[in-house]
Design a protein around this motif. Sequence first.
Motif, PDB file in Angstrom:
ATOM      1  N   SER A   1       0.859  -1.173   0.000  1.00  0.00           N
ATOM      2  CA  SER A   1       0.000   0.000   0.000  1.00  0.00           C
ATOM      3  C   SER A   1       0.898   1.226   0.000  1.00  0.00           C
ATOM      4  CB  SER A   1      -0.891  -0.006   1.243  1.00  0.00           C
ATOM      5  OG  SER A   1      -1.610   1.203   1.342  1.00  0.00           O
ATOM      6  N   ILE A   2       0.680   2.128  -0.965  1.00  0.00           N
ATOM      7  CA  ILE A   2       1.491   3.342  -1.063  1.00  0.00           C
ATOM      8  C   ILE A   2       0.597   4.542  -0.815  1.00  0.00           C
ATOM      9  CG2 ILE A   2       2.906   4.786  -2.575  1.00  0.00           C
ATOM     10  CD1 ILE A   2       3.693   2.230  -4.067  1.00  0.00           C
ATOM     11  N   GLY A   3       1.003   5.391   0.122  1.00  0.00           N
ATOM     12  CA  GLY A   3       0.270   6.615   0.404  1.00  0.00           C
ATOM     13  C   GLY A   3       0.943   7.791  -0.274  1.00  0.00           C
ATOM     14  N   ALA A   4       0.199   8.540  -1.056  1.00  0.00           N
ATOM     15  CA  ALA A   4       0.695   9.760  -1.696  1.00  0.00           C
ATOM     16  C   ALA A   4      -0.499  10.644  -1.995  1.00  0.00           C
ATOM     17  CB  ALA A   4       1.450   9.443  -2.983  1.00  0.00           C
ATOM     18  N   GLY A   5      -0.288  11.930  -2.053  1.00  0.00           N
ATOM     19  CA  GLY A   5      -1.401  12.829  -2.326  1.00  0.00           C
ATOM     20  C   GLY A   5      -0.917  14.184  -2.759  1.00  0.00           C
ATOM     21  N   GLY A   6      -1.816  15.122  -2.810  1.00  0.00           N
ATOM     22  CA  GLY A   6      -1.487  16.475  -3.224  1.00  0.00           C
ATOM     23  C   GLY A   6      -2.307  17.481  -2.445  1.00  0.00           C
ATOM     24  N   ALA A   7      -1.966  18.731  -2.596  1.00  0.00           N
ATOM     25  CA  ALA A   7      -2.662  19.812  -1.899  1.00  0.00           C
ATOM     26  C   ALA A   7      -3.764  20.337  -2.798  1.00  0.00           C
ATOM     27  CB  ALA A   7      -1.682  20.914  -1.531  1.00  0.00           C
ATOM     28  N   ILE A   8      -4.926  19.730  -2.721  1.00  0.00           N
ATOM     29  CA  ILE A   8      -6.058  20.092  -3.577  1.00  0.00           C
ATOM     30  C   ILE A   8      -6.734  21.348  -3.019  1.00  0.00           C
ATOM     31  CG2 ILE A   8      -8.298  19.347  -4.447  1.00  0.00           C
ATOM     32  CD1 ILE A   8      -7.182  16.469  -4.327  1.00  0.00           C
TER      33      ILE A   8
ATOM     34  N   LYS B   1       7.068   3.379  -5.561  1.00  0.00           N
ATOM     35  CA  LYS B   1       6.689   2.158  -6.276  1.00  0.00           C
ATOM     36  C   LYS B   1       7.907   1.520  -6.957  1.00  0.00           C
ATOM     37  CE  LYS B   1       3.824   0.441 -10.013  1.00  0.00           C
ATOM     38  NZ  LYS B   1       3.103   0.813 -11.218  1.00  0.00           N
ATOM     39  N   ASN B   2       8.714   2.337  -7.611  1.00  0.00           N
ATOM     40  CA  ASN B   2       9.905   1.816  -8.291  1.00  0.00           C
ATOM     41  C   ASN B   2      10.898   1.208  -7.300  1.00  0.00           C
ATOM     42  OD1 ASN B   2       8.816   2.601 -10.716  1.00  0.00           O
ATOM     43  ND2 ASN B   2      10.091   4.425 -10.926  1.00  0.00           N
ATOM     44  N   ALA B   3      11.065   1.839  -6.145  1.00  0.00           N
ATOM     45  CA  ALA B   3      11.982   1.299  -5.131  1.00  0.00           C
ATOM     46  C   ALA B   3      11.501  -0.054  -4.626  1.00  0.00           C
ATOM     47  CB  ALA B   3      12.112   2.292  -3.976  1.00  0.00           C
ATOM     48  N   ILE B   4      10.192  -0.187  -4.417  1.00  0.00           N
ATOM     49  CA  ILE B   4       9.641  -1.466  -3.964  1.00  0.00           C
ATOM     50  C   ILE B   4       9.823  -2.531  -5.043  1.00  0.00           C
ATOM     51  CG2 ILE B   4       7.517  -2.692  -3.336  1.00  0.00           C
ATOM     52  CD1 ILE B   4       6.614   0.009  -2.108  1.00  0.00           C
ATOM     53  N   GLN B   5       9.569  -2.168  -6.284  1.00  0.00           N
ATOM     54  CA  GLN B   5       9.713  -3.124  -7.383  1.00  0.00           C
ATOM     55  C   GLN B   5      11.163  -3.579  -7.515  1.00  0.00           C
ATOM     56  OE1 GLN B   5       6.996  -4.416  -9.241  1.00  0.00           O
ATOM     57  NE2 GLN B   5       8.646  -5.891  -9.495  1.00  0.00           N
ATOM     58  N   GLU B   6      12.097  -2.636  -7.367  1.00  0.00           N
ATOM     59  CA  GLU B   6      13.518  -2.993  -7.435  1.00  0.00           C
ATOM     60  C   GLU B   6      13.886  -3.965  -6.307  1.00  0.00           C
ATOM     61  OE1 GLU B   6      17.781  -0.762  -6.877  1.00  0.00           O
ATOM     62  OE2 GLU B   6      16.187   0.328  -7.906  1.00  0.00           O
ATOM     63  N   TRP B   7      13.403  -3.682  -5.100  1.00  0.00           N
ATOM     64  CA  TRP B   7      13.655  -4.590  -3.973  1.00  0.00           C
ATOM     65  C   TRP B   7      13.049  -5.965  -4.253  1.00  0.00           C
ATOM     66  CZ3 TRP B   7       9.694  -6.675  -0.943  1.00  0.00           C
ATOM     67  CH2 TRP B   7      10.124  -7.471   0.122  1.00  0.00           C
ATOM     68  N   ALA B   8      11.801  -5.989  -4.719  1.00  0.00           N
ATOM     69  CA  ALA B   8      11.130  -7.263  -4.988  1.00  0.00           C
ATOM     70  C   ALA B   8      11.882  -8.069  -6.038  1.00  0.00           C
ATOM     71  CB  ALA B   8       9.691  -7.013  -5.438  1.00  0.00           C
ATOM     72  N   ASN B   9      12.392  -7.408  -7.055  1.00  0.00           N
ATOM     73  CA  ASN B   9      13.167  -8.110  -8.089  1.00  0.00           C
ATOM     74  C   ASN B   9      14.467  -8.667  -7.528  1.00  0.00           C
ATOM     75  OD1 ASN B   9      11.191  -7.479  -9.963  1.00  0.00           O
ATOM     76  ND2 ASN B   9      12.290  -5.700 -10.757  1.00  0.00           N
TER      77      ASN B   9
END
Length: 161
Positions: free
Chosen positions: A117-124, A145-153
């Motif tokens: 689960s990745i939390g990210a947002g913006g100042a709407i 997301k990319n860091a997690i994918q790299e770790w998983a690989n």
Amino acid sequence: MHIESFATVHQMVSTIRGTLESHENDTNNAIDVISACFPGGSMTGAPKLRTMDILDEMEGVTRGPYSGSLGYISLNGCMDMNIIIRTAVLTPCQDSRLSGNVKTNENNEGHTCWQTSIGAGGAITALSESDDEYEEMLLKAKAVKNAIQEWANQVGVLQCK
């Protein structure tokens, strides 16, 4: 307040320092300060608590640590806290696709699948364009997301969802 630049984002950072005054019969402490400050208004808008109630109803799942706080309180009452943004929570899970083909190694401690689960947002704001805000949120989550994918690989695990 200052801007810190990273490879994928520029982040406004504010450092707030203060001393909690003690008065006779006053029991305020570091926990009271945290309770008064969180959830952060920059994450929820205002009024903070009612906004969090509405978000809980609309989002359908809890935010976990995202938009909460992480830090420490020392024995002498000093503390250092932050607001958690662009955060990943990885939870071990089971995956029926493995059907006995469990691939383990010392890096993943025997877990072959992780729910992420990745939390990210913006100042709407009232002037925000919804498509632009959505793209900004995806951009902010991309590095995590990319860091997690790299770790998983690297460790040979699957990501369930």
